[in-house]
Scaffold this motif. Structure first.
Motif, PDB file in Angstrom:
ATOM      1  N   PRO A  51      30.034 112.449  -7.131  1.00 53.88           N
ATOM      2  CA  PRO A  51      31.288 111.700  -7.140  1.00 53.88           C
ATOM      3  C   PRO A  51      31.904 111.531  -5.752  1.00 53.88           C
ATOM      4  O   PRO A  51      32.643 110.581  -5.514  1.00 53.88           O
ATOM      5  N   ALA A  54      30.364 107.785  -1.707  1.00 50.50           N
ATOM      6  CA  ALA A  54      30.912 106.470  -2.025  1.00 50.50           C
ATOM      7  C   ALA A  54      30.373 105.406  -1.076  1.00 50.50           C
ATOM      8  O   ALA A  54      30.995 105.099  -0.066  1.00 50.50           O
ATOM      9  N   THR A  58      26.727  98.159  -2.836  1.00 47.94           N
ATOM     10  CA  THR A  58      25.506  98.536  -3.558  1.00 47.94           C
ATOM     11  C   THR A  58      24.332  98.478  -2.583  1.00 47.94           C
ATOM     12  O   THR A  58      24.129  97.464  -1.920  1.00 47.94           O
ATOM     13  N   PRO A  64      23.503  98.893  -9.759  1.00 53.43           N
ATOM     14  CA  PRO A  64      24.297  99.960 -10.361  1.00 53.43           C
ATOM     15  C   PRO A  64      23.962 100.155 -11.837  1.00 53.43           C
ATOM     16  O   PRO A  64      23.623  99.209 -12.540  1.00 53.43           O
ATOM     17  N   ARG A  71      27.664 108.348  -9.844  1.00 51.18           N
ATOM     18  CA  ARG A  71      27.319 107.022  -9.295  1.00 51.18           C
ATOM     19  C   ARG A  71      25.803 106.916  -9.398  1.00 51.18           C
ATOM     20  O   ARG A  71      25.083 107.692  -8.776  1.00 51.18           O
ATOM     21  N   PHE A  73      22.217 104.436  -9.562  1.00 50.97           N
ATOM     22  CA  PHE A  73      21.568 103.180  -9.197  1.00 50.97           C
ATOM     23  C   PHE A  73      20.124 103.230  -9.668  1.00 50.97           C
ATOM     24  O   PHE A  73      19.516 104.294  -9.738  1.00 50.97           O
TER      25      PHE A  73
END
Length: 85
Positions: A51, A54, A58, A64, A71, A73
């Motif tokens: 978390p 950041a 992308t 995503p 997070r 991907f």
């Protein structure tokens, strides 16, 4: 391992978990580090960031994925190469 050095001993991974690592990188180095991680994923492999990680955008070659609390991907398979005869 050094993310910025290419080495033949690295394989492709289905899953890479990166938590509390990118926060120590200079902001300008984060996209390069993410690209290095993404390059080591198999097609359809997943990159999970904590978390606190950041990315400003992308990462290229990734899309995503909605996973609660993380997070996430997925590596997008490259488009098929055009064959010319």
């Amino acid at each position: 391992a050094n993310l910025f050095v290419s080495c033949g001993m690295f394989l492709s991974y289905d899953l890479i978990v990166c938590q509390n690592v990118l926060i120590y990188f200079a902001p300008a180095a984060v996209p390069r580090a993410l690209a290095a991680l993404a390059s080591r994923l198999t097609p359809d492999g997943f990159l999970l960031l904590g978390p606190g990680e950041a990315p400003s955008a992308t990462p290229e070659g990734l899309e995503p994925v909605a996973i609660n609390g993380v997070r996430a991907f997925r590596r997008v398979a490259p488009p098929p190469r055009e064959v010319r005869s």
